[in-house]
Design a protein around this motif. Structure first.
Motif, PDB file in Angstrom:
ATOM      1  N   PHE A 202     -64.723  89.301 -53.270  1.00  0.00           N
ATOM      2  CA  PHE A 202     -65.261  88.183 -52.497  1.00  0.00           C
ATOM      3  C   PHE A 202     -64.203  87.653 -51.546  1.00  0.00           C
ATOM      4  CE2 PHE A 202     -66.369  83.884 -51.509  1.00  0.00           C
ATOM      5  CZ  PHE A 202     -67.741  83.939 -51.295  1.00  0.00           C
ATOM      6  N   LYS A 203     -64.514  87.698 -50.281  1.00  0.00           N
ATOM      7  CA  LYS A 203     -63.573  87.205 -49.274  1.00  0.00           C
ATOM      8  C   LYS A 203     -64.316  86.261 -48.355  1.00  0.00           C
ATOM      9  CE  LYS A 203     -60.819  91.365 -49.177  1.00  0.00           C
ATOM     10  NZ  LYS A 203     -60.752  92.693 -48.633  1.00  0.00           N
ATOM     11  N   SER A 204     -63.628  85.205 -47.958  1.00  0.00           N
ATOM     12  CA  SER A 204     -64.305  84.310 -47.022  1.00  0.00           C
ATOM     13  C   SER A 204     -63.365  83.928 -45.902  1.00  0.00           C
ATOM     14  CB  SER A 204     -64.815  83.075 -47.749  1.00  0.00           C
ATOM     15  OG  SER A 204     -63.736  82.276 -48.140  1.00  0.00           O
ATOM     16  N   SER A 205     -63.935  83.595 -44.792  1.00  0.00           N
ATOM     17  CA  SER A 205     -63.133  83.191 -43.644  1.00  0.00           C
ATOM     18  C   SER A 205     -63.781  81.987 -42.976  1.00  0.00           C
ATOM     19  CB  SER A 205     -63.012  84.353 -42.653  1.00  0.00           C
ATOM     20  OG  SER A 205     -64.268  84.644 -42.102  1.00  0.00           O
ATOM     21  N   TRP A 206     -62.974  81.253 -42.247  1.00  0.00           N
ATOM     22  CA  TRP A 206     -63.469  80.091 -41.513  1.00  0.00           C
ATOM     23  C   TRP A 206     -63.370  80.382 -40.025  1.00  0.00           C
ATOM     24  CZ3 TRP A 206     -65.724  75.861 -43.620  1.00  0.00           C
ATOM     25  CH2 TRP A 206     -65.578  75.673 -45.002  1.00  0.00           C
ATOM     26  N   ASN A 207     -64.376  79.926 -39.312  1.00  0.00           N
ATOM     27  CA  ASN A 207     -64.311  80.062 -37.864  1.00  0.00           C
ATOM     28  C   ASN A 207     -64.616  78.715 -37.226  1.00  0.00           C
ATOM     29  OD1 ASN A 207     -66.046  80.446 -35.204  1.00  0.00           O
ATOM     30  ND2 ASN A 207     -64.549  82.084 -35.336  1.00  0.00           N
ATOM     31  N   LEU A 208     -63.649  78.250 -36.445  1.00  0.00           N
ATOM     32  CA  LEU A 208     -63.851  77.009 -35.704  1.00  0.00           C
ATOM     33  C   LEU A 208     -64.009  77.383 -34.238  1.00  0.00           C
ATOM     34  CD1 LEU A 208     -63.761  73.864 -35.483  1.00  0.00           C
ATOM     35  CD2 LEU A 208     -61.305  74.112 -35.100  1.00  0.00           C
ATOM     36  N   SER A 209     -65.126  77.028 -33.654  1.00  0.00           N
ATOM     37  CA  SER A 209     -65.352  77.330 -32.236  1.00  0.00           C
ATOM     38  C   SER A 209     -65.535  76.029 -31.471  1.00  0.00           C
ATOM     39  CB  SER A 209     -66.635  78.140 -32.044  1.00  0.00           C
ATOM     40  OG  SER A 209     -66.444  79.446 -32.458  1.00  0.00           O
ATOM     41  N   VAL A 210     -64.956  75.985 -30.311  1.00  0.00           N
ATOM     42  CA  VAL A 210     -65.206  74.837 -29.447  1.00  0.00           C
ATOM     43  C   VAL A 210     -65.760  75.366 -28.139  1.00  0.00           C
ATOM     44  CG1 VAL A 210     -64.277  72.771 -28.367  1.00  0.00           C
ATOM     45  CG2 VAL A 210     -63.300  73.606 -30.511  1.00  0.00           C
ATOM     46  N   TYR A 211     -67.004  75.007 -27.867  1.00  0.00           N
ATOM     47  CA  TYR A 211     -67.682  75.442 -26.660  1.00  0.00           C
ATOM     48  C   TYR A 211     -67.394  74.418 -25.575  1.00  0.00           C
ATOM     49  CZ  TYR A 211     -71.747  76.883 -23.829  1.00  0.00           C
ATOM     50  OH  TYR A 211     -72.588  77.315 -22.842  1.00  0.00           O
ATOM     51  N   ASN A 212     -67.057  74.891 -24.412  1.00  0.00           N
ATOM     52  CA  ASN A 212     -66.806  74.004 -23.267  1.00  0.00           C
ATOM     53  C   ASN A 212     -65.684  73.008 -23.568  1.00  0.00           C
ATOM     54  OD1 ASN A 212     -67.073  72.758 -20.815  1.00  0.00           O
ATOM     55  ND2 ASN A 212     -69.125  71.952 -21.166  1.00  0.00           N
ATOM     56  N   VAL A 213     -64.500  73.540 -23.839  1.00  0.00           N
ATOM     57  CA  VAL A 213     -63.393  72.689 -24.321  1.00  0.00           C
ATOM     58  C   VAL A 213     -63.007  71.593 -23.351  1.00  0.00           C
ATOM     59  CG1 VAL A 213     -62.272  74.193 -25.989  1.00  0.00           C
ATOM     60  CG2 VAL A 213     -61.732  74.453 -23.587  1.00  0.00           C
ATOM     61  N   TYR A 214     -63.096  71.834 -22.055  1.00  0.00           N
ATOM     62  CA  TYR A 214     -62.703  70.749 -21.148  1.00  0.00           C
ATOM     63  C   TYR A 214     -63.916  69.934 -20.671  1.00  0.00           C
ATOM     64  CZ  TYR A 214     -63.315  74.432 -17.549  1.00  0.00           C
ATOM     65  OH  TYR A 214     -63.790  75.460 -16.752  1.00  0.00           O
ATOM     66  N   ASN A 215     -65.003  70.047 -21.409  1.00  0.00           N
ATOM     67  CA  ASN A 215     -66.131  69.138 -21.255  1.00  0.00           C
ATOM     68  C   ASN A 215     -66.693  69.092 -19.842  1.00  0.00           C
ATOM     69  OD1 ASN A 215     -67.909  67.443 -22.493  1.00  0.00           O
ATOM     70  ND2 ASN A 215     -66.719  65.585 -22.078  1.00  0.00           N
ATOM     71  N   ARG A 216     -66.790  70.233 -19.243  1.00  0.00           N
ATOM     72  CA  ARG A 216     -67.332  70.331 -17.886  1.00  0.00           C
ATOM     73  C   ARG A 216     -68.841  70.065 -17.941  1.00  0.00           C
ATOM     74  NH1 ARG A 216     -67.428  71.370 -12.182  1.00  0.00           N
ATOM     75  NH2 ARG A 216     -69.092  72.874 -11.777  1.00  0.00           N
ATOM     76  N   GLU A 217     -69.319  69.219 -17.050  1.00  0.00           N
ATOM     77  CA  GLU A 217     -70.753  68.975 -16.989  1.00  0.00           C
ATOM     78  C   GLU A 217     -71.361  69.951 -15.990  1.00  0.00           C
ATOM     79  OE1 GLU A 217     -71.784  64.890 -16.429  1.00  0.00           O
ATOM     80  OE2 GLU A 217     -70.568  64.248 -18.127  1.00  0.00           O
ATOM     81  N   ASN A 218     -71.667  71.130 -16.483  1.00  0.00           N
ATOM     82  CA  ASN A 218     -72.254  72.153 -15.615  1.00  0.00           C
ATOM     83  C   ASN A 218     -73.704  71.826 -15.328  1.00  0.00           C
ATOM     84  OD1 ASN A 218     -70.284  74.279 -15.042  1.00  0.00           O
ATOM     85  ND2 ASN A 218     -70.155  74.407 -17.276  1.00  0.00           N
ATOM     86  N   PRO A 219     -74.106  71.971 -14.089  1.00  0.00           N
ATOM     87  CA  PRO A 219     -75.489  71.620 -13.767  1.00  0.00           C
ATOM     88  C   PRO A 219     -76.475  72.604 -14.378  1.00  0.00           C
ATOM     89  CG  PRO A 219     -74.382  72.510 -11.842  1.00  0.00           C
ATOM     90  CD  PRO A 219     -73.346  72.418 -12.920  1.00  0.00           C
ATOM     91  N   TYR A 220     -77.421  72.076 -15.104  1.00  0.00           N
ATOM     92  CA  TYR A 220     -78.513  72.878 -15.667  1.00  0.00           C
ATOM     93  C   TYR A 220     -79.694  72.805 -14.701  1.00  0.00           C
ATOM     94  CZ  TYR A 220     -82.486  73.809 -18.757  1.00  0.00           C
ATOM     95  OH  TYR A 220     -83.642  74.286 -19.312  1.00  0.00           O
ATOM     96  N   ALA A 221     -79.893  71.617 -14.149  1.00  0.00           N
ATOM     97  CA  ALA A 221     -80.997  71.419 -13.206  1.00  0.00           C
ATOM     98  C   ALA A 221     -80.631  70.273 -12.284  1.00  0.00           C
ATOM     99  CB  ALA A 221     -82.275  71.090 -13.965  1.00  0.00           C
ATOM    100  N   ILE A 222     -81.168  70.322 -11.094  1.00  0.00           N
ATOM    101  CA  ILE A 222     -81.049  69.174 -10.192  1.00  0.00           C
ATOM    102  C   ILE A 222     -82.452  68.857  -9.717  1.00  0.00           C
ATOM    103  CG2 ILE A 222     -80.126  68.327  -7.997  1.00  0.00           C
ATOM    104  CD1 ILE A 222     -77.761  70.165  -8.381  1.00  0.00           C
ATOM    105  N   TYR A 223     -82.831  67.602  -9.831  1.00  0.00           N
ATOM    106  CA  TYR A 223     -84.160  67.250  -9.330  1.00  0.00           C
ATOM    107  C   TYR A 223     -84.080  66.051  -8.402  1.00  0.00           C
ATOM    108  CZ  TYR A 223     -84.547  63.797 -13.168  1.00  0.00           C
ATOM    109  OH  TYR A 223     -84.358  62.752 -14.030  1.00  0.00           O
TER     110      TYR A 223
END
Lengths: 780, 287
Positions: free
Chosen positions: A720-741
C-alpha cells in the motif's frame, strides 16, 4: 465474411509463396502488471526492426542464423536477446520499468530519439503516467485537457473539453475509446472529460497523416485505450479529491490467462451548491459518475478476447422540478487472432450510444420529457501483414449502422417524434508501409468510404439568392426503411514519407484526405450535449478535407527532441447557420444551414526534454482558421470562433530530492474572435446593439500558470502506497475573460459598476480565479 | 425552461469563484446611419414615425433625433401623407389616420440624399369571437389555481399570419409577459385553447384540456382584462423575435453569433416600419 476469407487466403498465399525467411514474433508486456506495451521498439542489431502494435504484438522477418534483438520502451530497461533462428520463433518479452524514470513528464513514451526514428508525422502519443504529472484544475487528471498543451491542438476554452485540431471544428474529431466512438467527451458541460485517468493506459492523437484504417472525421483521430487489467496480481488504485473520488481494481481472473479492470468515479460538486447565493441553485443536484470495465481472456497463444465497456452519466436536477441527464455507453468485444507469425488480425464488435434527455415534473400527473440519442453498432476487421522487415500491410474494413433519434417530446400523453434516421457507414482500406532503406520510408494507403441513408423523409427546399436551402419546402419524399434514400462514397488517399538526413535529423511529409458524413448541429462556440448529430443527405454534402504537412525533426544531445511542422488544410462543404437558426427539435434542420468552404494553416514548434531531473516541453503554434460561407458576413471570409493566432504552452517538471516533484504549466493564447457591437440604435424605448462583420474583434489574451507539488511515498516493501498532490490552478489569479457581454445597464448593474442606469456597457465574466486543490492518491 | 437558466445552474458551482467586471473595450465603430421606429395601425390616430441617429456604443448621450428628414407615408390606393417634424426626431401626420386592411403602405424617408424606404401590407383579421374568463380550481403543475382568460377567433387567411398580444389588467399593461409573440401554425388564433368549448368551460376543465396560453396570467375577481391582438407580418414577427433574443444573450460561448434583426427598411437603416391590424376584447373576472 466470404470476401474477408477470400482476401485473407489470397494474402496468405501470395506472401507465403515468396517467404524464404523466418519470423520472430510475440508480444511485449510490462513485467509488473502484464499490460501490453504499445509502440515498443524491437530492433535487430543487423538492421531493421519493428514497433509493437496496439495489442503489443510485433513481427520481424530475419534470415536463418544468429540474431541479436533488443527490446526497448521508454521508461523501461532494455532487454537484449541473442539466439539462433532456424525456424519461425515466438518470443514474448516482459520489460522491467526503470523506477527512476516514472516521474518524468514526457510527451512520447517511446525511446529517446524515437521522434526521429519514428516515421510518423503529426502524431502525438502520451502515456497516462506522464499525463498524471501535469497539474490540472481541481486535481482531476484530464487527458483531453492535457493534449491541448501540445502544438496544433487547442482547448475549446476555459470550462470546455471541446478541442480544435488544426483549425477544425469540435465535431470534426473522432474520439474513440477502445475503438468505440465517444460522441460526448465531457462531463459537467465540459469542465471534465469523460475519461477516468486511472482506467486509461494512454492515447494517440493524429492531427494529420491519419492512417487509412481510420476515417469519418475531418480533423483528427483521438484514440484512447483503456488498461487491460493487471494479469499478475490483484491491485488497486484510487484517489480522494476536492471534486471527485475514484477507485480502480484490477487483477487476474486466471493468472496469465485472464484479467479484469474495473474503475469508477463519482463527483460531488453539488456539495458546494448550498453555498450559492441563488436559492434555485441551492436546491439543485449536479454530479457525474462513470464506470470503466475491461477484461481479457487468452484462449490460446494465438487467440485473445477483450471485452471493454464504458458507462457514464451526468445528472442535473433543479429541486424536484427539473431533471436533465446525458451520458455515453460503449461496449467493445475484440478478438485478436494470430493466423501465422506474419499475419495478425483483430475483429471487433462495437456498440456506442449517446443519449440526452430532460424532464419536468410539475406534479405526479403532469410532466413533460424530451429525449434524443444516437446509437452506433459496428463491426470491424483489421489485418496486419508483416511481409518482411521492410514491408508491412494493414488492411481491413468496417461497417457502422447509425441510428439517430433527433428528439422525442412527451407532454402528458401527447408524444411528438422527430423523424428517426438510420444510416450505414462503411469503409475498406489498405495501407502499405515500406522502408526503402535505413533512411527513407514511405507509407501510402487508400480508403474508400461510403454512406447510405436508409428510409426517412427527404426534403427539398426553396433556394435563396446564394443557392442555399431556405426553410420553405418544395417537395417531400418518403422512403421505406429498407430503401436507400441517398448514397455517398469517396476515395480517401493517405500518404506519408520520411527521410532521415542523419541519425539525429529527419524530414517528414504527409498528405491526407478525410471525409465526414455525420456532424453536430451547433451554432455556438462551445457545443452542448443537446446539439443533435445529423447526417449528410440530399441537402448536406459530405465534408471533405485535404491536408498537407511538412515537418523537420531534430534531436540534440541525448535528451532534447525538437520539431517544426507546417500544415495547410482545405475544407469543402463546411456548415454554418442562418441568423436566428432554430436547431432544436426541428425536423427541417437543413433549411437552417448554410454551406461554404474553410481553410486553415499554421506552424507548430515543439521542444521536449525527455530525461534528467528537469523534464518538460515547450510548444508553440502559429495558426489561422477561416471560413467563407455565402449568406454570412456579407459573403466575405471570416475567422472561425476558435481562430487563435498564438498558442504557447510550457510544461516543466522538476524532481526535488527523492520524494518531491514540482511541476508547472504556463499557457498563453491569443483571445478568441468574437463579434462585439459596433454601435447602437434606439428602438421601442431602449438601446439595441448594432453588429458588424463576423468575429471582427478578439477578447483579451488568455494566460495562466498552474503549479503542482507531488509527495511520493517512501521507498518501502509495503504494497500500500499513497501520495499527495497539491495543485494550484491559475497561481497568479489572472481573471481571464470567459465571456464579454454588452447590456444596457439595469438598476443592479448600475449600482454594482457605478454607472447610470441605461448606460450601454461591456461586462467581462471570468470563470476560474486561483483554485487550489488537494488530492490523495493510493495504490496497492 | 430557458437554456440560459440551465447553464446558470450547471455552472453555478464554478460561479462561486466567477466574477464580473466592467471593461472598457476599444470597439470597432460602424458607419453612422438612421434608426426608424414606426408603427401604423387600424386605429384612428395620428401616424407617428421616430427617426434617430445610430450612436457609438459607448456614447452615453441621450438619443439624437433626426430633424431634417422628409417623411412620407403612402398607400397603394393613391393616398399620400407627408409627416411633419414635431421634436427630437418625432414626425407625425397632422390629422388622424387609420390603415385599411388589404392595402400596402410605404414609408419613404429622404435624409442626407439617401432614400430609406419600407413597405408593409395591412393584413385582414376577424373580430375576436369570444373572450371569457374561467377558473382553475386546483394547481395542476402546469398552472396555478386561479382565474384565467382565453379567446377564440377565426383566422382570416389559411396561412402565414403572425400575432402579437398585449394584455392589460385594469388598464395597466402586464409586465414581463405583456408582449407575447406566437407563430400561429394551427390556422386558428385560439391555438392554445383549441379544446375549450366556450359553452361548457367546466367540461373542458374536467377533461384537462385547458392550457390558458397565450395569456398565462392569474387574475383576481373583479379585474377588468383587456387584450389587444395585433395581426402582423412574418417579417415583423421575425424581427421582434430576433430583437428579444439579442436582448437575452449573455455573451457566453453557448450563445449563437449575434446578428442584427432584419429591418424592412432599405439602405441600411435600423429599426422597423410595421403596419398592424388591431382587434380588442375585454372581460371582467366574475365568479
Amino acid at each position: 465474411m466470404r470476401n474477408i476469407c477470400l482476401s485473407l487466403f489470397l494474402t496468405i498465399f501470395c506472401f507465403s509463396a515468396f517467404a524464404q525467411q523466418y519470423s520472430i514474433s510475440g508480444r511485449v508486456k510490462n513485467i509488473e502488471d502484464g499490460e501490453d506495451l504499445i509502440g515498443a521498439i524491437v530492433k535487430l542489431e543487423s538492421g531493421g526492426g519493428a514497433y509493437t502494435n496496439q495489442y503489443g504484438f510485433y513481427s520481424i522477418t530475419v534470415s536463418k542464423g544468429q540474431h541479436k534483438v533488443t527490446y526497448s520502451y521508454f521508461g523501461y530497461q532494455d532487454q537484449t536477446l541473442e539466439f539462433n533462428v532456424t525456424k519461425d520463433t515466438v518470443i514474448n518479452i516482459e520489460l522491467v520499468p526503470e523506477a527512476d524514470e516514472i516521474e518524468a513528464v514526457t510527451v512520447s513514451a517511446e525511446k529517446e530519439d524515437s521522434k526521429v526514428e519514428n516515421k510518423e508525422i503529426s502524431v502525438v502519443k502520451m502515456e497516462m503516467k506522464d499525463i498524471k504529472e501535469i497539474p490540472v484544475i481541481f486535481g482531476e487528471v484530464d487527458v483531453l485537457k492535457t493534449i491541448t498543451l501540445l502544438p496544433g491542438i487547442q482547448s475549446g476554452g476555459e470550462g470546455s473539453t471541446g478541442i480544435n485540431v488544426r483549425g477544425g471544428g469540435q465535431d470534426q474529431n473522432l474520439i474513440i475509446l477502445d475503438e468505440a466512438t465517444v460522441y460526448n467527451a465531457s462531463h459537467l458541460l465540459g469542465f471534465f472529460s469523460v475519461f477516468n485517468g486511472d482506467a486509461i493506459k494512454g492515447l494517440e492523437v493524429y492531427k494529420g497523416g491519419i492512417p487509412a484504417k481510420y476515417g469519418g472525421r475531418l480533423a483528427s483521430l483521438i484514440d484512447i485505450r483503456m488498461k487491460d487489467g493487471n494479469s499478475k496480481q490483484f491491485a488497486g488504485a484510487g484517489g480522494v479529491g476536492t471534486i471527485s473520488s475514484r477507485l480502480t481494481l484490477e487483477g487476474p481472473i486466471i493468472k496469465d490467462k485472464s484479467s479484469f479492470m474495473i474503475a469508477g468515479r463519482r463527483s460531488y460538486a453539488d456539495l458546494f451548491l448550498p453555498f450559492a447565493p441563488d436559492e434555485t441553485v441551492q436546491q439543485s443536484t449536479l454530479y457525474f459518475y462513470d464506470l470503466n470495465l475491461k477484461s481479457n481472456y487468452k484462449i490460446s497463444d494465438n487467440d485473445r478476447l477483450y471485452l471493454s465497456g464504458y458507462f457514464g452519466r451526468d445528472v442535473f436536477g433543479l429541486g424536484n422540478l427539473f431533471g436533465l441527464a446525458w451520458g455515453n455507453a460503449t461496449a467493445t468485444l475484440r478478438w485478436n487472432h494470430i493466423f501465422n507469425q506474419k499475419l495478425f488480425a483483430n475483429f471487433s464488435l462495437v456498440y456506442s450510444d449517446f443519449d440526452y434527455g430532460f424532464s419536468i415534473d410539475f406534479d405526479e400527473n403532469t410532466n413533460i420529457a424530451f429525449d434524443q440519442n444516437i446509437t452506433d453498432y459496428y463491426g470491424k476487421a483489421d489485418f496486419i501483414y508483416y511481409a518482411n522487415t521492410k514491408s508491412t500491410f494493414t488492411y481491413g474494413g468496417q461497417l457502422i449502422y447509425h441510428d439517430f433519434n433527433p428528439g422525442t417530446f412527451t407532454a402528458l400523453e401527447d408524444v411528438q417524434q422527430l423523424d428517426k434516421r438510420k444510416a450505414f457507414e462503411s469503409a475498406i482500406y489498405i495501407d502499405h508501409n515500406y522502408e526503402i532503406d535505413a533512411r527513407f520510408n514511405i507509407r501510402y494507403g487508400l480508403r474508400y468510404s461510403a454512406f447510405a441513408n436508409m428510409g426517412g423523409t427527404l426534403y427539398e427546399y426553396v433556394k435563396d439568392e446564394n443557392g442555399q436551402p431556405i426553410s420553405d419546402l418544395t417537395q417531400e419524399t418518403e422512403y421505406d426503411n429498407a430503401q436507400i434514400s441517398n448514397y455517398f462514397g469517396g476515395l480517401e488517399p493517405r500518404a506519408s514519407v520520411s527521410y532521415n538526413l542523419n541519425t539525429l535529423t529527419a524530414l517528414k511529409s504527409t498528405y491526407n484526405r478525410t471525409i465526414q458524413y455525420i456532424q453536430q448541429a451547433s451554432n455556438t462556440a462551445s457545443a452542448f450535449p443537446t446539439d443533435q448529430w445529423f447526417s449528410s443527405n440530399n441537402n448536406v454534402k459530405p465534408q471533405i478535407a485535404d491536408q498537407v504537412a511538412l515537418g523537420l525533426f531534430k534531436n540534440f544531445k541525448k535528451n532534447f527532441e525538437t520539431s517544426v511542422e507546417v500544415y495547410y488544410k482545405w475544407m469543402q462543404n463546411q456548415i454554418d447557420y442562418r441568423e436566428g437558426a432554430n436547431l432544436f427539435f426541428n425536423d427541417q434542420l437543413d433549411g437552417e444551414l448554410l454551406f461554404g468552404k474553410g481553410w486553415s494553416y499554421g506552424a507548430e514548434f515543439f521542444i521536449n526534454k525527455t530525461s534528467g531531473t528537469t523534464t518538460g516541453f515547450i510548444s508553440y503554434t502559429w495558426s489561422k482558421s477561416m471560413r467563407q460561407v455565402d449568406g454570412i458576413n456579407f459573403n466575405d471570409p471570416y475567422p472561425t470562433n476558435f481562430d487563435r493566432r498564438h498558442n504557447l504552452s510550457v510544461v516543466v517538471s522538476q524532481k526535488l530530492g527523492t520524494r518531491f516533484v514540482l511541476s508547472g504549466t504556463f499557457v498563453y493564447n491569443s483571445g478568441n474572435p468574437f463579434s462585439p457591437p459596433v454601435g447602437k440604435y434606439f428602438y421601442q424605448d431602449g438601446w439595441n446593439n448594432i453588429y458588424g462583420s463576423r468575429n471582427n474583434y478578439r477578447i483579451p489574451d488568455y494566460h495562466r500558470m498552474d503549479l503542482g507539488l507531488t509527495l511520493k511515498p517512501k521507498e518501502s516493501e509495503k504494497r500500500f502506497k499513497s501520495s499527495w498532490n497539491l495543485s494550484v490552478y491559475n497561481v497568479y489569479n489572472r481573471e481571464n475573460p470567459y465571456a464579454i457581454y454588452f447590456p444596457e445597464a439595469n438598476a443592479e448593474q448600475a449600482e454594482k459598476f457605478g454607472v447610470k442606469e441605461g448606460d450601454t456597457i461591456a461586462v467581462q465574466v471570468a470563470l476560474f480565479k486561483i483554485i487550489p486543490s488537494l488530492t490523495w492518491n493510493f495504490e496497492f | 425552461m430557458k437554456l440560459n437558466k440551465i447553464i446558470l445552474v450547471l455552472t453555478a458551482f464554478i460561479a462561486l469563484t466567477a466574477c464580473e467586471q466592467l471593461v472598457q473595450i476599444d470597439l470597432p465603430q460602424g458607419a453612422q446611419t438612421i434608426a426608424v421606429d414606426a408603427e401604423i395601425s387600424t386605429d384612428l390616430r395620428p401616424w407617428k414615425v421616430f427617426i434617430t441617429n445610430t450612436q457609438a456604443y459607448y456614447n452615453q448621450d441621450t438619443v439624437a433625433g433626426v430633424e431634417d428628414a422628409i417623411v412620407v407615408i403612402s398607400d397603394d390606393d393613391g393616398n399620400v401623407d407627408t409627416l411633419e417634424h414635431v421634436e427630437n426626431g418625432e414626425y407625425r401626420t397632422i390629422n388622424s389616420r387609420q390603415c385599411v386592411p388589404g392595402r400596402t403602405y410605404t414609408l419613404d424617408i429622404q435624409h442626407n440624399n439617401t432614400l430609406f424606404s419600407a413597405s408593409e401590407l395591412c393584413r385582414f383579421q376577424y373580430d375576436i369571437d369570444t373572450f371569457l374568463s374561467f377558473f382553475i380550481p386546483e394547481t395542476n403543475g402546469f398552472i396555478q389555481k386561479g382565474y384565467y382568460v382565453f379567446e377564440v377567433a377565426n383566422e382570416y387567411e389559411p396561412d402565414g399570419d403572425y400575432y402579437l398580444w398585449k394584455i392589460y389588467r385594469n388598464d395597466t399593461m402586464l409586465d414581463g409577459f405583456g408582449l407575447i409573440l406566437d407563430e400561429d401554425q394551427n390556422r386558428e388564433v385560439s391555438f392554445f385553447n383549441l379544446n375549450i368549448d366556450p359553452n361548457d368551460i367546466e367540461k373542458s376543465i374536467r377533461e384537462d384540456s385547458i392550457s390558458p396560453r397565450p395569456f398565462p396570467f392569474n387574475f383576481k375577481l373583479g379585474d377588468t382584462v383587456e387584450i389587444e391582438q395585433f395581426c402582423i407580418n412574418k417579417k415583423y414577427y421575425e424581427f421582434l423575435i430576433e430583437l428579444q433574443n439579442q436582448q437575452n444573450r449573455s455573451g457566453t460561448p453557448f450563445d449563437p453569433p449575434p446578428a442584427n434583426p432584419k429591418s424592412n427598411i432599405s439602405n441600411g437603416a435600423f429599426g422597423y416600419f410595421s403596419v398592424v391590424n388591431i382587434k380588442r376584447a375585454s372581460t371582467i373576472i366574475l365568479e
